[in-house]
Design a protein around this motif. Structure first.
Motif, PDB file in Angstrom:
ATOM      1  N   THR A  62      14.648 -67.037   5.578  1.00  0.00           N
ATOM      2  CA  THR A  62      13.844 -68.257   5.476  1.00  0.00           C
ATOM      3  C   THR A  62      12.669 -68.074   4.531  1.00  0.00           C
ATOM      4  OG1 THR A  62      14.445 -68.890   7.738  1.00  0.00           O
ATOM      5  CG2 THR A  62      12.509 -69.942   6.789  1.00  0.00           C
ATOM      6  N   ALA A  63      12.097 -66.872   4.526  1.00  0.00           N
ATOM      7  CA  ALA A  63      10.905 -66.618   3.710  1.00  0.00           C
ATOM      8  C   ALA A  63      11.216 -66.385   2.241  1.00  0.00           C
ATOM      9  CB  ALA A  63      10.147 -65.416   4.266  1.00  0.00           C
ATOM     10  N   LEU A  64      12.476 -66.104   1.910  1.00  0.00           N
ATOM     11  CA  LEU A  64      12.829 -65.759   0.529  1.00  0.00           C
ATOM     12  C   LEU A  64      12.382 -66.831  -0.467  1.00  0.00           C
ATOM     13  CD1 LEU A  64      16.369 -64.095   0.425  1.00  0.00           C
ATOM     14  CD2 LEU A  64      14.252 -63.249  -0.596  1.00  0.00           C
ATOM     15  N   ASP A  65      11.673 -66.380  -1.480  1.00  0.00           N
ATOM     16  CA  ASP A  65      11.193 -67.268  -2.531  1.00  0.00           C
ATOM     17  C   ASP A  65      11.185 -66.480  -3.829  1.00  0.00           C
ATOM     18  OD1 ASP A  65       9.729 -68.804  -4.337  1.00  0.00           O
ATOM     19  OD2 ASP A  65       8.410 -69.609  -2.793  1.00  0.00           O
ATOM     20  N   GLY A  66      12.012 -66.903  -4.763  1.00  0.00           N
ATOM     21  CA  GLY A  66      12.134 -66.168  -6.012  1.00  0.00           C
ATOM     22  C   GLY A  66      10.846 -66.036  -6.785  1.00  0.00           C
ATOM     23  N   LYS A  68       7.986 -65.424  -5.397  1.00  0.00           N
ATOM     24  CA  LYS A  68       7.083 -64.565  -4.639  1.00  0.00           C
ATOM     25  C   LYS A  68       7.715 -63.183  -4.465  1.00  0.00           C
ATOM     26  CE  LYS A  68       5.143 -68.494  -2.085  1.00  0.00           C
ATOM     27  NZ  LYS A  68       4.920 -69.101  -0.747  1.00  0.00           N
ATOM     28  N   PRO A  69       7.363 -62.235  -5.338  1.00  0.00           N
ATOM     29  CA  PRO A  69       7.959 -60.896  -5.311  1.00  0.00           C
ATOM     30  C   PRO A  69       7.896 -60.222  -3.942  1.00  0.00           C
ATOM     31  CG  PRO A  69       6.674 -61.185  -7.293  1.00  0.00           C
ATOM     32  CD  PRO A  69       6.382 -62.368  -6.432  1.00  0.00           C
ATOM     33  N   ALA A  70       6.860 -60.491  -3.170  1.00  0.00           N
ATOM     34  CA  ALA A  70       6.716 -59.840  -1.865  1.00  0.00           C
ATOM     35  C   ALA A  70       7.878 -60.205  -0.940  1.00  0.00           C
ATOM     36  CB  ALA A  70       5.390 -60.236  -1.216  1.00  0.00           C
ATOM     37  N   THR A  71       8.363 -61.440  -1.030  1.00  0.00           N
ATOM     38  CA  THR A  71       9.481 -61.848  -0.170  1.00  0.00           C
ATOM     39  C   THR A  71      10.778 -61.189  -0.623  1.00  0.00           C
ATOM     40  OG1 THR A  71      10.078 -63.839  -1.464  1.00  0.00           O
ATOM     41  CG2 THR A  71       8.346 -64.072   0.192  1.00  0.00           C
ATOM     42  N   LEU A  72      10.905 -60.959  -1.920  1.00  0.00           N
ATOM     43  CA  LEU A  72      12.089 -60.274  -2.437  1.00  0.00           C
ATOM     44  C   LEU A  72      12.076 -58.811  -1.997  1.00  0.00           C
ATOM     45  CD1 LEU A  72      12.257 -61.690  -6.086  1.00  0.00           C
ATOM     46  CD2 LEU A  72      13.326 -62.590  -4.017  1.00  0.00           C
ATOM     47  N   ASP A  73      10.904 -58.215  -2.038  1.00  0.00           N
ATOM     48  CA  ASP A  73      10.776 -56.824  -1.605  1.00  0.00           C
ATOM     49  C   ASP A  73      11.090 -56.684  -0.118  1.00  0.00           C
ATOM     50  OD1 ASP A  73      10.020 -56.151  -4.170  1.00  0.00           O
ATOM     51  OD2 ASP A  73       7.870 -56.122  -3.741  1.00  0.00           O
ATOM     52  N   ALA A  74      10.633 -57.655   0.665  1.00  0.00           N
ATOM     53  CA  ALA A  74      10.890 -57.611   2.099  1.00  0.00           C
ATOM     54  C   ALA A  74      12.380 -57.731   2.386  1.00  0.00           C
ATOM     55  CB  ALA A  74      10.132 -58.741   2.800  1.00  0.00           C
ATOM     56  N   ALA A  75      13.057 -58.599   1.640  1.00  0.00           N
ATOM     57  CA  ALA A  75      14.500 -58.759   1.824  1.00  0.00           C
ATOM     58  C   ALA A  75      15.247 -57.498   1.401  1.00  0.00           C
ATOM     59  CB  ALA A  75      14.995 -59.964   1.024  1.00  0.00           C
ATOM     60  N   ALA A  76      14.820 -56.901   0.296  1.00  0.00           N
ATOM     61  CA  ALA A  76      15.456 -55.673  -0.173  1.00  0.00           C
ATOM     62  C   ALA A  76      15.289 -54.554   0.851  1.00  0.00           C
ATOM     63  CB  ALA A  76      14.861 -55.260  -1.521  1.00  0.00           C
ATOM     64  N   LYS A  77      14.121 -54.485   1.475  1.00  0.00           N
ATOM     65  CA  LYS A  77      13.875 -53.486   2.513  1.00  0.00           C
ATOM     66  C   LYS A  77      14.772 -53.734   3.713  1.00  0.00           C
ATOM     67  CE  LYS A  77      10.208 -51.450   5.347  1.00  0.00           C
ATOM     68  NZ  LYS A  77       8.760 -51.474   5.679  1.00  0.00           N
ATOM     69  N   PHE A  78      14.954 -55.010   4.071  1.00  0.00           N
ATOM     70  CA  PHE A  78      15.838 -55.348   5.195  1.00  0.00           C
ATOM     71  C   PHE A  78      17.270 -54.915   4.887  1.00  0.00           C
ATOM     72  CE2 PHE A  78      18.840 -58.101   7.360  1.00  0.00           C
ATOM     73  CZ  PHE A  78      18.372 -58.087   8.667  1.00  0.00           C
ATOM     74  N   VAL A  79      17.736 -55.185   3.669  1.00  0.00           N
ATOM     75  CA  VAL A  79      19.094 -54.811   3.280  1.00  0.00           C
ATOM     76  C   VAL A  79      19.295 -53.303   3.383  1.00  0.00           C
ATOM     77  CG1 VAL A  79      20.726 -54.706   1.361  1.00  0.00           C
ATOM     78  CG2 VAL A  79      19.457 -56.807   1.782  1.00  0.00           C
ATOM     79  N   SER A  80      18.342 -52.555   2.853  1.00  0.00           N
ATOM     80  CA  SER A  80      18.471 -51.094   2.851  1.00  0.00           C
ATOM     81  C   SER A  80      18.388 -50.501   4.253  1.00  0.00           C
ATOM     82  CB  SER A  80      17.383 -50.474   1.971  1.00  0.00           C
ATOM     83  OG  SER A  80      16.090 -50.736   2.490  1.00  0.00           O
ATOM     84  N   SER A  81      17.754 -51.232   5.185  1.00  0.00           N
ATOM     85  CA  SER A  81      17.589 -50.736   6.551  1.00  0.00           C
ATOM     86  C   SER A  81      18.684 -51.209   7.502  1.00  0.00           C
ATOM     87  CB  SER A  81      16.229 -51.176   7.110  1.00  0.00           C
ATOM     88  OG  SER A  81      15.170 -50.694   6.321  1.00  0.00           O
ATOM     89  N   ASN A  82      19.560 -52.110   7.017  1.00  0.00           N
ATOM     90  CA  ASN A  82      20.589 -52.677   7.899  1.00  0.00           C
ATOM     91  C   ASN A  82      21.957 -52.638   7.221  1.00  0.00           C
ATOM     92  OD1 ASN A  82      19.172 -54.124  10.406  1.00  0.00           O
ATOM     93  ND2 ASN A  82      17.861 -54.391   8.602  1.00  0.00           N
ATOM     94  N   SER A  83      22.654 -51.546   7.468  1.00  0.00           N
ATOM     95  CA  SER A  83      23.995 -51.398   6.914  1.00  0.00           C
ATOM     96  C   SER A  83      24.990 -52.059   7.866  1.00  0.00           C
ATOM     97  CB  SER A  83      24.334 -49.916   6.716  1.00  0.00           C
ATOM     98  OG  SER A  83      25.593 -49.776   6.088  1.00  0.00           O
ATOM     99  N   ASN A  84      24.933 -53.382   7.930  1.00  0.00           N
ATOM    100  CA  ASN A  84      25.776 -54.155   8.833  1.00  0.00           C
ATOM    101  C   ASN A  84      25.963 -55.558   8.248  1.00  0.00           C
ATOM    102  OD1 ASN A  84      23.295 -55.522   9.388  1.00  0.00           O
ATOM    103  ND2 ASN A  84      22.835 -54.048  11.008  1.00  0.00           N
ATOM    104  N   THR A  85      26.562 -56.444   9.034  1.00  0.00           N
ATOM    105  CA  THR A  85      26.829 -57.793   8.548  1.00  0.00           C
ATOM    106  C   THR A  85      25.548 -58.518   8.147  1.00  0.00           C
ATOM    107  OG1 THR A  85      28.826 -57.996   9.875  1.00  0.00           O
ATOM    108  CG2 THR A  85      27.806 -60.040   9.164  1.00  0.00           C
ATOM    109  N   TYR A  86      24.479 -58.333   8.926  1.00  0.00           N
ATOM    110  CA  TYR A  86      23.226 -58.990   8.592  1.00  0.00           C
ATOM    111  C   TYR A  86      22.686 -58.501   7.256  1.00  0.00           C
ATOM    112  CZ  TYR A  86      23.193 -60.616  13.416  1.00  0.00           C
ATOM    113  OH  TYR A  86      23.527 -61.210  14.603  1.00  0.00           O
ATOM    114  N   GLY A  87      22.808 -57.200   7.020  1.00  0.00           N
ATOM    115  CA  GLY A  87      22.366 -56.655   5.750  1.00  0.00           C
ATOM    116  C   GLY A  87      23.178 -57.224   4.591  1.00  0.00           C
ATOM    117  N   ALA A  88      24.495 -57.373   4.811  1.00  0.00           N
ATOM    118  CA  ALA A  88      25.361 -57.939   3.773  1.00  0.00           C
ATOM    119  C   ALA A  88      25.005 -59.392   3.489  1.00  0.00           C
ATOM    120  CB  ALA A  88      26.822 -57.824   4.200  1.00  0.00           C
TER     121      ALA A  88
END
Length: 206
Positions: A62-66, A68-88
């Motif tokens: 929901t927070a993703l905003d192209g 706003k780099p901080a939201t992209l960084d937060a999403a990238a951190k989530f992806v790297s921390s969740n090797s599962n369907t949610y991360g995908a």
């Protein structure tokens, strides 16, 4: 569903998920291409950790905003921390923002990360289709064709044929493009998608 006429990106995804009374969590992904009927898949988990991950994904998505780099960084951190369907799923969201920002290398990297995070065949198909489209934008037709070869399932025949035809045409192979689109027209696809493929065939030289 939306009709995608932009040759640079005909694959897009609308994602949502919901929980019912603390029971199985259902994740639905609907892919709309040329008014083609979508595919859904379900991944059920019941533990508290899964619900927390679900909530975290919702928040990040929901927070993703192209812009706003901080939201992209937060999403990238989530992806790297969740090797599962949610991360995908998050990798799909993030890749879309990177494409919007014309950061194609980062978008491709996110999709490749998402492919490693899930074993769901339908979600992998979505990731591969979007990756192939990005590779075409990067003028990497051979890489795109190889990516398309990894997609399994008859339900994707027409969509694969569409992108494959674009890849072959970009290599100067009009005959190959015609054959690919003809295969898509002969599949069990929607009339709208078949009409789009027919239009592309009609515009081929010769």
């Amino acid at each position: 569903m939306e009709v995608y006429s932009n040759e640079n990106e005909q694959v897009d995804a609308l994602k949502g998920f919901f929980a019912q009374n603390g029971k199985a969590l259902a994740i639905g992904v609907i892919i709309g291409i040329g008014a083609l009927a979508g595919w859904r898949y379900w991944s059920s988990q019941q533990d508290n950790g899964s619900r927390e991950t679900s909530a975290a994904y919702q928040q990040v998505s929901t927070a993703l905003d192209g812009s706003k780099p901080a939201t992209l960084d937060a999403a990238a951190k989530f992806v790297s921390s969740n090797s599962n369907t949610y991360g995908a799923l998050a990798s799909l969201d993030l890749a879309k923002r990177y494409v919007d920002n014309n950061q194609l290398d980062k978008a491709a990297l996110q999709l490749e990360t998402g492919l490693k995070a899930t074993k769901d065949a339908d979600l992998q198909a979505v990731l591969n289709l979007r990756l192939a489209r990005i590779q075409l934008q990067q003028k990497q037709a051979d890489a795109a064709l190889k990516t398309l070869d990894a997609i399994k399932g008859d339900g994707w025949t027409a969509i694969i044929a569409d992108v494959r035809g674009e890849a072959l045409l970009s290599k100067g192979d009009s005959k190959g493009a015609r054959e690919a689109w003809s295969k898509g027209i002969g599949s069990n696809a929607s009339s709208a998608l078949k009409e789009m493929l027919q239009m592309k065939m009609n515009n081929l030289p010769g």
